[in-house]
Design a protein around this motif. Structure first.
Motif, PDB file in Angstrom:
ATOM      1  N   ALA A 127     -13.676   8.258 -17.427  1.00  0.00           N
ATOM      2  CA  ALA A 127     -14.150   9.062 -16.291  1.00  0.00           C
ATOM      3  C   ALA A 127     -13.645   8.499 -14.965  1.00  0.00           C
ATOM      4  N   GLU A 128     -13.556   7.173 -14.857  1.00  0.00           N
ATOM      5  CA  GLU A 128     -13.166   6.540 -13.591  1.00  0.00           C
ATOM      6  C   GLU A 128     -11.742   6.910 -13.207  1.00  0.00           C
ATOM      7  N   PHE A 129     -10.803   6.789 -14.139  1.00  0.00           N
ATOM      8  CA  PHE A 129      -9.406   7.052 -13.765  1.00  0.00           C
ATOM      9  C   PHE A 129      -9.191   8.546 -13.472  1.00  0.00           C
ATOM     10  N   LYS A 130      -9.958   9.409 -14.083  1.00  0.00           N
ATOM     11  CA  LYS A 130      -9.822  10.838 -13.813  1.00  0.00           C
ATOM     12  C   LYS A 130     -10.228  11.167 -12.373  1.00  0.00           C
ATOM     13  N   LYS A 131     -11.189  10.407 -11.830  1.00  0.00           N
ATOM     14  CA  LYS A 131     -11.684  10.669 -10.483  1.00  0.00           C
ATOM     15  C   LYS A 131     -10.840   9.998  -9.406  1.00  0.00           C
ATOM     16  N   ASN A 132     -10.166   8.907  -9.751  1.00  0.00           N
ATOM     17  CA  ASN A 132      -9.492   8.100  -8.729  1.00  0.00           C
ATOM     18  C   ASN A 132      -7.988   7.984  -8.963  1.00  0.00           C
ATOM     19  N   SER A 133      -7.399   9.031  -9.496  1.00  0.00           N
ATOM     20  CA  SER A 133      -5.991   8.978  -9.885  1.00  0.00           C
ATOM     21  C   SER A 133      -5.067   8.680  -8.716  1.00  0.00           C
ATOM     22  N   GLU A 134      -5.269   9.330  -7.588  1.00  0.00           N
ATOM     23  CA  GLU A 134      -4.351   9.163  -6.453  1.00  0.00           C
ATOM     24  C   GLU A 134      -4.351   7.717  -5.960  1.00  0.00           C
ATOM     25  N   LYS A 135      -5.541   7.168  -5.753  1.00  0.00           N
ATOM     26  CA  LYS A 135      -5.669   5.793  -5.257  1.00  0.00           C
ATOM     27  C   LYS A 135      -5.114   4.800  -6.270  1.00  0.00           C
ATOM     28  N   ASN A 136      -5.447   5.011  -7.530  1.00  0.00           N
ATOM     29  CA  ASN A 136      -4.993   4.094  -8.576  1.00  0.00           C
ATOM     30  C   ASN A 136      -3.476   4.108  -8.729  1.00  0.00           C
ATOM     31  N   GLN A 137      -2.874   5.273  -8.515  1.00  0.00           N
ATOM     32  CA  GLN A 137      -1.424   5.363  -8.676  1.00  0.00           C
ATOM     33  C   GLN A 137      -0.684   4.511  -7.637  1.00  0.00           C
ATOM     34  N   GLU A 138      -1.111   4.559  -6.390  1.00  0.00           N
ATOM     35  CA  GLU A 138      -0.445   3.754  -5.363  1.00  0.00           C
ATOM     36  C   GLU A 138      -0.638   2.267  -5.646  1.00  0.00           C
ATOM     37  N   ALA A 139      -1.846   1.885  -6.026  1.00  0.00           N
ATOM     38  CA  ALA A 139      -2.108   0.475  -6.350  1.00  0.00           C
ATOM     39  C   ALA A 139      -1.251   0.035  -7.537  1.00  0.00           C
ATOM     40  N   LEU A 140      -1.082   0.902  -8.514  1.00  0.00           N
ATOM     41  CA  LEU A 140      -0.258   0.581  -9.675  1.00  0.00           C
ATOM     42  C   LEU A 140       1.187   0.344  -9.265  1.00  0.00           C
ATOM     43  N   LEU A 141       1.735   1.221  -8.431  1.00  0.00           N
ATOM     44  CA  LEU A 141       3.130   1.050  -8.000  1.00  0.00           C
ATOM     45  C   LEU A 141       3.329  -0.289  -7.315  1.00  0.00           C
ATOM     46  N   LEU A 142       2.447  -0.629  -6.374  1.00  0.00           N
ATOM     47  CA  LEU A 142       2.609  -1.877  -5.633  1.00  0.00           C
ATOM     48  C   LEU A 142       2.455  -3.087  -6.555  1.00  0.00           C
ATOM     49  N   SER A 143       1.633  -2.957  -7.578  1.00  0.00           N
ATOM     50  CA  SER A 143       1.486  -4.024  -8.566  1.00  0.00           C
ATOM     51  C   SER A 143       2.770  -4.193  -9.385  1.00  0.00           C
ATOM     52  N   LEU A 144       3.381  -3.089  -9.795  1.00  0.00           N
ATOM     53  CA  LEU A 144       4.635  -3.150 -10.552  1.00  0.00           C
ATOM     54  C   LEU A 144       5.743  -3.778  -9.709  1.00  0.00           C
ATOM     55  N   VAL A 145       5.806  -3.356  -8.446  1.00  0.00           N
ATOM     56  CA  VAL A 145       6.825  -3.896  -7.537  1.00  0.00           C
ATOM     57  C   VAL A 145       6.642  -5.395  -7.345  1.00  0.00           C
ATOM     58  N   LYS A 146       5.407  -5.817  -7.150  1.00  0.00           N
ATOM     59  CA  LYS A 146       5.131  -7.247  -6.951  1.00  0.00           C
ATOM     60  C   LYS A 146       5.518  -8.060  -8.187  1.00  0.00           C
ATOM     61  N   THR A 147       5.182  -7.537  -9.372  1.00  0.00           N
ATOM     62  CA  THR A 147       5.510  -8.246 -10.612  1.00  0.00           C
ATOM     63  C   THR A 147       7.012  -8.427 -10.758  1.00  0.00           C
ATOM     64  N   ALA A 148       7.783  -7.427 -10.323  1.00  0.00           N
ATOM     65  CA  ALA A 148       9.237  -7.439 -10.550  1.00  0.00           C
ATOM     66  C   ALA A 148      10.040  -7.912  -9.340  1.00  0.00           C
ATOM     67  N   GLN A 149       9.376  -8.553  -8.374  1.00  0.00           N
ATOM     68  CA  GLN A 149      10.076  -8.989  -7.152  1.00  0.00           C
ATOM     69  C   GLN A 149      11.293  -9.857  -7.432  1.00  0.00           C
ATOM     70  N   LYS A 150      11.171 -10.753  -8.408  1.00  0.00           N
ATOM     71  CA  LYS A 150      12.227 -11.748  -8.639  1.00  0.00           C
ATOM     72  C   LYS A 150      13.258 -11.291  -9.682  1.00  0.00           C
ATOM     73  N   THR A 151      13.084 -10.075 -10.202  1.00  0.00           N
ATOM     74  CA  THR A 151      14.087  -9.573 -11.134  1.00  0.00           C
ATOM     75  C   THR A 151      15.370  -9.241 -10.378  1.00  0.00           C
ATOM     76  N   LEU A 152      16.457  -9.087 -11.121  1.00  0.00           N
ATOM     77  CA  LEU A 152      17.717  -8.700 -10.485  1.00  0.00           C
ATOM     78  C   LEU A 152      17.558  -7.377  -9.745  1.00  0.00           C
ATOM     79  N   PHE A 153      16.943  -6.394 -10.392  1.00  0.00           N
ATOM     80  CA  PHE A 153      16.754  -5.094  -9.756  1.00  0.00           C
ATOM     81  C   PHE A 153      15.859  -5.236  -8.529  1.00  0.00           C
ATOM     82  N   GLY A 154      14.806  -6.032  -8.629  1.00  0.00           N
ATOM     83  CA  GLY A 154      13.887  -6.225  -7.514  1.00  0.00           C
ATOM     84  C   GLY A 154      14.547  -6.878  -6.320  1.00  0.00           C
TER      85      GLY A 154
END
Length: 499
Positions: free
Chosen positions: A22-49
């Protein structure tokens, strides 16, 4: 006693799971932006990053400015390095798997699946079943036999990375509590000859208590047809306890009438949207149209309006920007190291609370030889509406433009394999043309303006599409013939099957 325990445990797990979603269904927009920034942070030191300045990305807008939309060809140089066993290229580690798919321009594609990404592939399918159990308040099917029409689970290694078809990879992760009920056997599952494999599956299943069957619609039809031909009975007569079909890969609707005829009784349907790149959506309400978009499964989504796709300056929208009943090219950023990746699918939102979609086509599967840009969803809906008014049974069809006819104006040619033709084919043709004109104003304008003549129907012999797929080496659980094209490559090969 064990069966009673399994069924009731499944009911308890299902209800708890649905409450948690129920939580993710209600907060999809907010969670999506937080997810992107988390993925970017995790991959900062990769070649692509490093190459795309991930260290200085603080918003979706900055991500879109620094990371262009990519297809497989764009990411292929990175994937080739990953294939050689190099870590820290697209993601922090080498993938746990490569899902190998057949490509067109790229040859075979190697889609990375990370250690973080693999659990979501399984969780998507589990969530679909849990939602069904909770809504139905019935888990009887867990005590019967289940079959998954899928690719071979055998894998090769590419520099230490296990590589195979997605459905075969997933077969290694089916929960232990379902393994004892699962068919076919390992030896049958690894067979590469699809026709022989289906025959063997029939041998192993025809006398079993089948309760759940999963696969893409055309191959479910093939399996059911062979069973009915062998036994002279409808599927529900052979499997009276069959409760559930789980489908994916293509739109189920064009197959519904044929499937209902083969089944000969009530069976519930769950439609899903899985791919090598991730498990994106499933039908969380099996009684209603639309697939719940999984916004908390390690994937950040962007959406490009289809009319802008491939053009300079095309807008990259997020969930908060999308409109209902418009077609969007689906763009993914995943926790397996795909960045702003164009998967080639087109989706249409039919609900926002929560976000539910229909898969409306493929970016490369369209007909626009005359500027009409007809897409898969439109032709499938036109066919469905025509069949409702003039009953017939369709095995499969393909639409292609005829730009240089021997006489008269150009036209759309529909090559159709009928299981049962309509009572009057000319009336059906007029209705199909009318329904497509209703759904695509550009096509209607071309007919009205005498640029095109009405569509033509070419009836094909029985098993035409099966024989075509076989001739192209494309028989198998994950292969499907495109419903429409912008050229006549497939249409010309189907010429020999015309009646």
């Amino acid at each position: 006693m064990l069966n009673f325990f399994k069924k009731n445990a499944a009911l308890v797990w299902a209800k708890k799971h649905v409450q948690k979603t129920a939580e993710f269904k209600k907060n999809s927009e907010k969670n999506q932006e937080a997810l992107l920034l988390s993925l970017v942070k995790t991959a900062q030191k990769t070649l692509f990053g490093r190459e795309h300045d991930f260290e200085n990305i603080r918003s979706v807008k900055e991500f879109q400015e620094k990371v262009p939309v990519a297809d497989y060809e764009d990411l292929k140089p990175y994937i080739e390095r990953v294939k050689k066993g190099q870590a820290n290229i697209l993601w922090t580690e080498t993938p746990e798997y490569f899902a190998k798919t057949s490509g067109t321009t790229s040859g075979s594609k190697y889609i990375p699946i990370s250690k973080e990404g693999m659990p979501f592939q399984i969780a998507g399918a589990q969530s679909a079943l849990f939602h069904y159990i909770a809504q139905k308040n019935n888990a009887d099917f867990v005590n019967g036999k289940m079959i998954f029409l899928q690719g071979s689970p055998e894998m090769e290694e590419v520099f230490g990375i296990k590589t195979g078809r997605l459905s075969g990879i997933v077969a290694h992760h089916i929960p232990a509590y379902l393994q004892k009920n699962r068919l076919p056997s390992w030896n049958t599952n690894i067979m590469e000859d699809w026709e022989a494999k289906v025959d063997k599956i029939i041998e192993e299943t025809e006398h079993e208590n089948m309760t759940l069957i999963s696969g893409i619609p055309p191959w479910l039809v093939m399996y059911f047809e062979k069973l009915t031909e062998k036994h002279g009975k409808k599927i529900k007569q052979l499997f009276p306890n069959l409760q559930l079909l789980v489908t994916g890969g293509v739109n189920y609707e064009p197959y519904r009438d044929k499937m209902e005829d083969l089944l000969g009784g009530k069976v519930d349907i769950i439609q899903t949207f899985p791919a090598s790149e991730g498990f994106f959506a499933f039908q969380d309400d099996y009684t209603k149209e639309g697939l719940l978009l999984l916004t908390n499964h390690g994937i950040f989504y962007e959406f490009i309006p289809l009319e802008e796709y491939g053009k300079p300056g095309a807008r990259r929208l997020t969930l908060k920007d999308v409109e209902l009943h418009k077609d969007y090219a689906l763009i993914l950023t995943t926790n397996s190291g795909l960045w702003a990746y164009s998967i080639g699918d087109v989706v249409r939102f039919i609900n926002k609370e929560p976000y539910r979609i229909l898969v409306s086509g493929r970016t490369k599967h369209f007909t626009s030889a005359f500027g009409e840009h007809v897409i898969g969803f439109e032709v499938e809906e036109a066919m469905k509406a025509a069949l409702e008014k003039h009953p017939a049974q369709i095995t499969e069809f393909h639409l292609a433009p005829q730009v240089n006819p021997t006489e008269g104006l150009p036209y759309h040619e529909w090559l159709i394999e009928f299981e049962k033709e309509p009572e009057d084919l000319e009336v059906f043709r007029n209705e199909l043309d009318h329904q497509l004109r209703e759904r695509n104003t550009y096509y209607d304008d071309l007919i009205t303006g005498n640029i095109l003549q009405q569509l033509h129907i070419s009836s094909l012999k029985k098993n035409a599409f099966h024989e075509y797929a076989k001739s192209q080496g494309k028989l198998g659980g994950q292969n499907k013939t495109p419903r429409l094209a912008n050229d006549r490559k497939i249409a010309d090969l189907l010429e020999i099957y015309k009646l």
